[in-house]
Design an enzyme around this catalytic site. Structure first.
Site, PDB file in Angstrom:
ATOM      1  N   ARG A  54       0.857  -1.183   0.000  1.00 53.06           N
ATOM      2  CA  ARG A  54       0.000   0.000   0.000  1.00 53.06           C
ATOM      3  C   ARG A  54       0.895   1.236   0.000  1.00 53.06           C
ATOM      4  O   ARG A  54       2.110   1.152   0.094  1.00 53.06           O
ATOM      5  CB  ARG A  54      -1.014   0.009   1.173  1.00 53.06           C
ATOM      6  CG  ARG A  54      -0.633  -0.629   2.465  1.00 53.06           C
ATOM      7  CD  ARG A  54       0.340   0.123   3.322  1.00 53.06           C
ATOM      8  NE  ARG A  54       0.100   1.537   3.403  1.00 53.06           N
ATOM      9  CZ  ARG A  54       1.037   2.447   3.592  1.00 53.06           C
ATOM     10  NH1 ARG A  54       2.314   2.066   3.707  1.00 53.06           N
ATOM     11  NH2 ARG A  54       0.761   3.732   3.653  1.00 53.06           N
ATOM     12  N   GLY A  55       0.227   2.408  -0.116  1.00 48.50           N
ATOM     13  CA  GLY A  55       0.970   3.644  -0.329  1.00 48.50           C
ATOM     14  C   GLY A  55       1.045   3.865  -1.835  1.00 48.50           C
ATOM     15  O   GLY A  55       1.415   2.941  -2.584  1.00 48.50           O
ATOM     16  N   ALA A  56       0.705   5.082  -2.274  1.00 49.72           N
ATOM     17  CA  ALA A  56       0.533   5.325  -3.715  1.00 49.72           C
ATOM     18  C   ALA A  56       1.730   4.890  -4.573  1.00 49.72           C
ATOM     19  O   ALA A  56       1.555   4.155  -5.553  1.00 49.72           O
ATOM     20  CB  ALA A  56       0.192   6.800  -3.947  1.00 49.72           C
ATOM     21  N   ASP A 245      -2.030  10.700  -2.431  1.00 53.50           N
ATOM     22  CA  ASP A 245      -2.448   9.637  -3.357  1.00 53.50           C
ATOM     23  C   ASP A 245      -2.794  10.192  -4.726  1.00 53.50           C
ATOM     24  O   ASP A 245      -2.722   9.481  -5.726  1.00 53.50           O
ATOM     25  CB  ASP A 245      -3.635   8.871  -2.784  1.00 53.50           C
ATOM     26  CG  ASP A 245      -3.154   7.957  -1.670  1.00 53.50           C
ATOM     27  OD1 ASP A 245      -2.981   8.443  -0.541  1.00 53.50           O
ATOM     28  OD2 ASP A 245      -2.879   6.779  -1.964  1.00 53.50           O
ATOM     29  N   ASN A 255      -5.332  12.331   0.308  1.00 54.45           N
ATOM     30  CA  ASN A 255      -4.411  11.511   1.102  1.00 54.45           C
ATOM     31  C   ASN A 255      -5.251  10.788   2.145  1.00 54.45           C
ATOM     32  O   ASN A 255      -6.471  10.960   2.226  1.00 54.45           O
ATOM     33  CB  ASN A 255      -3.333  12.397   1.750  1.00 54.45           C
ATOM     34  CG  ASN A 255      -2.213  11.566   2.360  1.00 54.45           C
ATOM     35  OD1 ASN A 255      -1.677  10.670   1.723  1.00 54.45           O
ATOM     36  ND2 ASN A 255      -1.872  11.820   3.612  1.00 54.45           N
TER      37      ASN A 255
HETATM   38  O1  MRU Z   1      -4.626   3.176   2.236  1.00 57.58           O
HETATM   39  P1  MRU Z   1      -3.150   3.384   2.125  1.00 57.58           P
HETATM   40  O2  MRU Z   1      -2.369   2.846   3.283  1.00 57.58           O
HETATM   41  O3  MRU Z   1      -2.613   2.911   0.792  1.00 57.58           O
HETATM   42  O4  MRU Z   1      -2.978   4.968   2.140  1.00 57.58           O
HETATM   43  C1  MRU Z   1      -1.701   5.510   1.979  1.00 57.58           C
HETATM   44  C2  MRU Z   1      -1.639   6.970   2.104  1.00 57.58           C
HETATM   45  O5  MRU Z   1      -2.629   7.650   2.240  1.00 57.58           O
HETATM   46  C3  MRU Z   1      -0.290   7.596   1.939  1.00 57.58           C
HETATM   47  O6  MRU Z   1      -0.184   8.745   2.729  1.00 57.58           O
HETATM   48  C4  MRU Z   1      -0.091   7.986   0.479  1.00 57.58           C
HETATM   49  O7  MRU Z   1      -0.333   6.899  -0.372  1.00 57.58           O
HETATM   50  C5  MRU Z   1       1.281   8.508   0.221  1.00 57.58           C
HETATM   51  S1  MRU Z   1       2.508   7.251   0.371  1.00 57.58           S
HETATM   52  C6  MRU Z   1       4.013   7.925  -0.009  1.00 57.58           C
END
Ligand code: MRU
Length: 369
Positions: A54-56, A245, A255
């Site tokens: 996870r994380g964009a 995101d 985000n």
């Molecule tokens: O649902 P997630 O854990 O994928 O959400 C992630 C986030 O909101 C992060 O802050 C975002 O993707 C930036 S990661 C560098």
């Protein structure tokens, strides 16, 4: 951070295919550091959907590797057949999560590369896609380093920041976005402290940010989300650093849910909030945040998110995974090419024009407009 969030592991020493995707299963942290290895596009889709990866930026890398897996799994013996498998795999992976634009940008990039491989022998075709997916991983790591360098110019030795969710190494190929200046500050011998919001409902701040900062020896203090105002009021926070995101053309930023509340609190306490994200997270085709698709997650993540029921059975639940912080609450947006300041419509467009890696979706839409 030495930990490899996601990588392509070739089966043999000499060639990239056949190979498999190896990723940290983030649902197991902080209790266990477990890796998931797969050659199966469906398993990778589930890993994205269930937040194992996870994380964009990490989602974008995973999607690219998924396309390479789709080509590898195809028994097609010519490029038209392989291209069909690539397009099918990409459209399947596109349904895994809707908000992070990195996923769509990387799928488009892989499809475009595949389209340019017409006429190659099947093995060379598959190998070229595995190579492209690894290039995407490596570029992401380099972008994070650059974000760290630009971000650090906004901070001073001895700073304390508040962050939300996890925008660290685990959310990217390595190093992170919002946490990149923190790691760089540490490397330079600065004193740095981080307050991490626990980030309900899935606790990415508690499980992942606190874990990875502790692994790196960074001074981190965990707080519940509803404690942010009080630590700000106590004068403990110099800046709020968050990832993104998807960033619309006007700077509105999607985000993790709760970022918007943090931005309102930061503004009330005159604390700068900075968004740190690579240009692969920009979506210039979307004029503002109202156009960003927001993922809604299953009710159980709220009612039983901690492994036991914490709400009455049958209660109605509202569970958006992301919110949109209006650009007016963002002091600056830091990407690998530099720092954008308001008005963002102009500064973000300028940064995108200054390089060629804006993300193919963005480029395609720009070209069409
Ligand atoms: O649902 P997630 O854990 O994928 O959400 C992630 C986030 O909101 C992060 O802050 C975002 O993707 C930036 S990661 C560098």
């Amino acid at each position: 951070m030495a930990l490899k969030t996601i990588e392509w592991v070739p089966d043999g020493a000499r060639r990239r295919v056949p190979g498999r995707v190896r990723l940290v299963d983030q649902t197991k942290l902080p209790e266990e550091l477990v890796y998931l290895e797969t050659k199966d596009v469906r398993e990778l889709w589930t890993a994205i959907r269930e937040l194992k990866v996870r994380g964009a930026p990490a989602i974008g890398v995973a999607a690219a590797m998924g396309v390479a897996l789709a080509a590898q799994a195809s028994s097609a013996s010519d490029t038209p057949g392989l291209l069909k498998a690539v397009v099918k795999g990409a459209s399947y992976l596109a349904g895994s999560r809707p908000t992070a634009v990195n996923l769509f940008n990387m799928l488009e990039r892989m499809k475009k590369v595949a389209a340019g491989l017409a006429g190659l022998p099947p093995d060379r075709f598959r190998e070229a896609l595995a190579k492209e997916a690894q290039a995407i991983r490596d570029e992401d790591a380099a972008m994070c380093r650059a974000i760290g360098r630009h971000g650090l110019t906004l901070l001073r030795d001895g700073f304390t920041v508040l962050t939300h969710c996890n925008a660290g190494g685990l959310a990217t190929a390595e190093y992170g976005t919002a946490l990149a200046p923190v790691y760089l500050a540490r490397e330079r011998g600065w004193k740095v402290r981080v307050f991490a919001d626990e980030t309900r409902p899935l606790l990415q701040g508690a499980r992942l940010t606190a874990w990875e900062l502790m692994q790196a020896g960074v001074d981190v203090t965990l707080i519940c989300d509803n404690m942010a105002a009080s630590v700000m009021a106590a004068g403990k926070i110099d800046a709020v650093l968050v990832g993104a995101d998807r960033i619309a053309a006007n700077g509105d930023t999607a985000n993790k849910i709760g970022t918007y509340s943090l931005a309102v609190l930061a503004a009330a306490h005159e604390i700068p909030l900075y968004v740190l994200a690579p240009t692969t997270t920009f979506d210039p085709a979307i004029p503002d945040g109202r156009h960003i698709p927001i993922e809604h997650r299953p009710a159980e993540e709220v009612t039983e998110g901690m492994g036991r029921r914490t709400a009455p059975r049958g209660v109605k639940v509202h569970s958006p995974a992301f919110d949109v912080t209006p650009a007016s609450l963002v002091r600056a947006i830091v990407c690998e090419r530099g720092i954008a300041r308001p008005p963002y419509t102009k500064s973000l467009a300028g940064l995108l024009k200054s390089g060629a890696s804006a993300g193919p979706v963005a480029r395609k839409r720009r070209a069409a407009s």
